[in-house]
Design an enzyme around this catalytic site. Structure first.
Site, PDB file in Angstrom:
ATOM      1  N   ALA A  67       0.999  -1.370  -0.171  1.00 48.77           N
ATOM      2  CA  ALA A  67       0.038   0.036  -0.163  1.00 48.77           C
ATOM      3  C   ALA A  67       0.906   1.276  -0.050  1.00 48.77           C
ATOM      4  CB  ALA A  67      -0.902  -0.170   1.272  1.00 48.77           C
ATOM      5  N   GLY A 112       0.466  -4.868   0.695  1.00 54.22           N
ATOM      6  CA  GLY A 112      -0.748  -4.971  -0.134  1.00 54.22           C
ATOM      7  C   GLY A 112      -0.668  -5.557  -1.539  1.00 54.22           C
ATOM      8  N   GLU A 115      -1.191  -9.119  -0.853  1.00 53.88           N
ATOM      9  CA  GLU A 115      -2.307  -9.300  -0.821  1.00 53.88           C
ATOM     10  C   GLU A 115      -3.177  -9.300  -1.921  1.00 53.88           C
ATOM     11  OE1 GLU A 115      -2.410  -5.972   2.465  1.00 53.88           O
ATOM     12  OE2 GLU A 115      -3.703  -7.516   3.376  1.00 53.88           O
ATOM     13  N   GLU A 135       4.056  -5.409   7.121  1.00 52.12           N
ATOM     14  CA  GLU A 135       3.528  -4.387   8.198  1.00 52.12           C
ATOM     15  C   GLU A 135       3.784  -4.665   9.579  1.00 52.12           C
ATOM     16  OE1 GLU A 135       2.153  -6.639   5.962  1.00 52.12           O
ATOM     17  OE2 GLU A 135       0.851  -5.483   4.758  1.00 52.12           O
TER      18      GLU A 135
HETATM   19  N1  COA Z   1       4.634   3.186  -0.743  1.00 52.16           N
HETATM   20  C1  COA Z   1       4.787   4.259  -1.051  1.00 52.16           C
HETATM   21  N2  COA Z   1       6.175   4.404  -1.688  1.00 52.16           N
HETATM   22  C2  COA Z   1       6.841   3.456  -1.950  1.00 52.16           C
HETATM   23  C3  COA Z   1       6.769   1.815  -1.215  1.00 52.16           C
HETATM   24  C4  COA Z   1       5.467   2.064  -0.487  1.00 52.16           C
HETATM   25  N3  COA Z   1       4.937   0.892  -0.136  1.00 52.16           N
HETATM   26  N4  COA Z   1       7.564   1.135  -1.673  1.00 52.16           N
HETATM   27  C5  COA Z   1       8.601   1.861  -2.158  1.00 52.16           C
HETATM   28  N5  COA Z   1       8.355   3.320  -2.489  1.00 52.16           N
HETATM   29  C6  COA Z   1       8.936   4.242  -2.992  1.00 52.16           C
HETATM   30  C7  COA Z   1       9.991   4.701  -2.234  1.00 52.16           C
HETATM   31  O1  COA Z   1       9.731   5.780  -1.294  1.00 52.16           O
HETATM   32  C8  COA Z   1      11.040   5.426  -3.299  1.00 52.16           C
HETATM   33  O2  COA Z   1      10.476   6.557  -3.625  1.00 52.16           O
HETATM   34  P1  COA Z   1      11.536   7.828  -3.899  1.00 52.16           P
HETATM   35  O3  COA Z   1      12.643   7.425  -4.684  1.00 52.16           O
HETATM   36  O4  COA Z   1      10.610   8.726  -4.204  1.00 52.16           O
HETATM   37  O5  COA Z   1      12.291   7.927  -2.392  1.00 52.16           O
HETATM   38  C9  COA Z   1      10.892   4.261  -4.683  1.00 52.16           C
HETATM   39  O6  COA Z   1       9.664   3.815  -4.252  1.00 52.16           O
HETATM   40  C10 COA Z   1      12.002   3.183  -4.510  1.00 52.16           C
HETATM   41  O7  COA Z   1      12.273   2.489  -3.246  1.00 52.16           O
HETATM   42  P2  COA Z   1      13.217   2.192  -2.459  1.00 52.16           P
HETATM   43  O8  COA Z   1      13.012   1.939  -1.180  1.00 52.16           O
HETATM   44  O9  COA Z   1      14.506   3.629  -2.703  1.00 52.16           O
HETATM   45  O10 COA Z   1      14.034   1.128  -3.186  1.00 52.16           O
HETATM   46  P3  COA Z   1      14.768  -0.185  -2.458  1.00 52.16           P
HETATM   47  O11 COA Z   1      15.448  -0.886  -3.842  1.00 52.16           O
HETATM   48  O12 COA Z   1      16.041   0.610  -1.858  1.00 52.16           O
HETATM   49  O13 COA Z   1      13.893  -1.031  -1.575  1.00 52.16           O
HETATM   50  C11 COA Z   1      11.999  -2.266  -0.876  1.00 52.16           C
HETATM   51  C12 COA Z   1      12.857  -1.720  -2.204  1.00 52.16           C
HETATM   52  C13 COA Z   1      10.712  -2.750  -1.659  1.00 52.16           C
HETATM   53  C14 COA Z   1      12.428  -3.018  -0.161  1.00 52.16           C
HETATM   54  C15 COA Z   1      11.453  -1.019  -0.170  1.00 52.16           C
HETATM   55  O14 COA Z   1      11.046   0.147  -1.002  1.00 52.16           O
HETATM   56  C16 COA Z   1      10.431  -1.251   0.677  1.00 52.16           C
HETATM   57  O15 COA Z   1      10.660  -1.974   1.964  1.00 52.16           O
HETATM   58  N6  COA Z   1       9.327  -0.584   0.594  1.00 52.16           N
HETATM   59  C17 COA Z   1       8.260  -0.805   1.567  1.00 52.16           C
HETATM   60  C18 COA Z   1       7.728  -2.049   1.407  1.00 52.16           C
HETATM   61  C19 COA Z   1       6.493  -2.244   2.841  1.00 52.16           C
HETATM   62  O16 COA Z   1       6.708  -2.051   3.923  1.00 52.16           O
HETATM   63  N7  COA Z   1       5.244  -2.624   1.902  1.00 52.16           N
HETATM   64  C20 COA Z   1       4.016  -2.591   3.085  1.00 52.16           C
HETATM   65  C21 COA Z   1       3.520  -1.296   3.221  1.00 52.16           C
HETATM   66  S1  COA Z   1       2.111  -1.460   4.176  1.00 52.16           S
END
Ligand code: COA
Length: 235
Positions: A67, A112, A115, A135
Site C-alpha cells: 500500500a 498490499g 495481498e 506491516e
Molecule cells: N509506498 C510508497 N512508496 C514506496 C513504497 C510504498 N509501499 N515502497 C517503495 N516506495 C517508493 C520509495 O519511497 C522510493 O521513492 P523515492 O525514490 O521517491 O524515495 C521508491 O519507491 C523506490 O524505493 P526504495 O526504497 O528506494 O527502493 P529499494 O530498492 O531500496 O527497496 C523495497 C525496495 C521494496 C525493499 C523498499 O522500497 C521497501 O521496503 N518498501 C516498503 C515495503 C513495505 O513496507 N510494504 C508494506 C506497506 S504497508
C-alpha cells in the site's frame, strides 16, 4: 475501454492484461490505483468477451511494493478502518471475478502487493520475485484480507510465522509453500500467465465460473457441500 492514469489495461486475444503503473513508487497501491482497479473489474471486464485477466506490475523491480505508505500518515482510527474496508472490497471484486485472474509477479510483492497477488485466483512468479507481509515492521497489520488469505494458501502456522516476523521469502520458497502455482524465468511472467489462461479458456466457461465462485465462497449462506451440489445441479 476506460481511460486510466495509474493502471494500464491492454487486450491480447481475449485476455486483459492489467498493469499497475507507478514504477517510480514501486507500483505502491494509492487511492488512484484502487479506484481504477475497481472500475476495471466492475465495468471493463466483459465475461462474454474475455477469457481471463493477468495482473502485473510495471518495470523490472516490483509487482507491487505495498500500500502507498505516504497515504497512511494522516489516518485516524476511523479513516484507517475505512481504508482497510475499501481495499478489502476492491480485492473481493478481483477474487469474485467470474473469469480466471492470474497474478504475474515480476518483483517485490510486499504488504498490499502480496495481498493483491493472493486475491487473484492463481500466481506465477519470476525468478526475482520476493514475497512478504512486512506491516509488523511499521506497527500495523495487513488490511486487505492478507491475514486470512495467507493462512488459506500456506497454512495457519507458516502464515503466522510470516506475519509475525515480517520476513521476506523468495520465489522458490513461495512455490514450495504453495503460495505460487508456477515459477518462470524473470521477464516471462506475463507470457506464462497468458499460456495458463489460454489452456483454461479451452474448457467449459460455465464450469469455470462455478469453480471460481465455489473457491471464493461467494454468497456464504450455503455450506460448501450444499453450494457444490447446487452448482453441480445447475451445470
Ligand atoms: N509506498 C510508497 N512508496 C514506496 C513504497 C510504498 N509501499 N515502497 C517503495 N516506495 C517508493 C520509495 O519511497 C522510493 O521513492 P523515492 O525514490 O521517491 O524515495 C521508491 O519507491 C523506490 O524505493 P526504495 O526504497 O528506494 O527502493 P529499494 O530498492 O531500496 O527497496 C523495497 C525496495 C521494496 C525493499 C523498499 O522500497 C521497501 O521496503 N518498501 C516498503 C515495503 C513495505 O513496507 N510494504 C508494506 C506497506 S504497508
Amino acid at each position: 475501454m476506460s481511460t486510466y492514469n495509474f493502471i494500464k489495461v491492454q487486450e491480447d486475444e481475449g485476455i486483459l492484461i492489467v498493469t499497475i503503473d507507478r514504477p517510480k513508487a514501486l507500483n505502491a497501491l494509492n487511492k488512484g490505483v484502487f479506484d481504477e482497479l475497481e472500475r476495471c473489474f466492475t465495468t471493463d471486464i466483459r465475461t462474454s468477451q474475455h477469457h481471463g485477466v493477468v495482473i502485473t506490475g510495471s518495470g523490472e523491480k516490483a509487482f507491487v511494493a505495498g500500500a502507498d505508505i505516504k497515504e497512511f500518515l494522516d489516518l485516524d482510527r476511523k479513516t484507517a478502518r475505512e481504508l482497510s474496508r475499501r481495499g478489502q472490497k476492491v480485492f473481493a471484486h478481483i477474487e469474485q471475478c467470474p473469469i480466471p485472474v492470474v497474478a504475474a509477479i515480476n518483483g517485490f510483492a510486499l504488504g498490499g502487493g502480496c495481498e493483491l497477488a493472493m486475491a487473484c485466483h492463481m500466481r506465477i512468479a519470476g525468478s526475482k520475485a520476493k514475497f512478504g507481509q512486512p506491516e509488523v515492521n511499521l506497527g500495523i497489520i495487513p488490511g486487505y484480507g492478507g491475514t486470512h488469505r495467507l493462512a488459506q494458501l500456506v497454512g495457519s502456522s507458516k502464515a503466522l510465522e510470516l506475519l509475525l516476523t515480517g520476513d521476506m521469502i523468495d520465489a522458490q520458497e513461495a512455490f514450495r509453500l504453495g503460495l505460487v502455482n508456477l515459477l518462470c524465468d524473470q521477464g516471462e511472467e506475463v507470457i506464462t500467465a497468458i499460456a495458463l489462461l489460454k489452456k483454461i479458456a479451452q474448457k467449459a466457461p460455465l464450469a469455470i465460473a462455478e469453480i471460481i465462485k465455489l473457491s471464493s465462497r461467494e454468497g456464504q449462506n450455503l455450506t460448501p457441500y450444499e453450494a457444490e451440489a447446487a452448482a453441480f445441479g445447475r451445470l
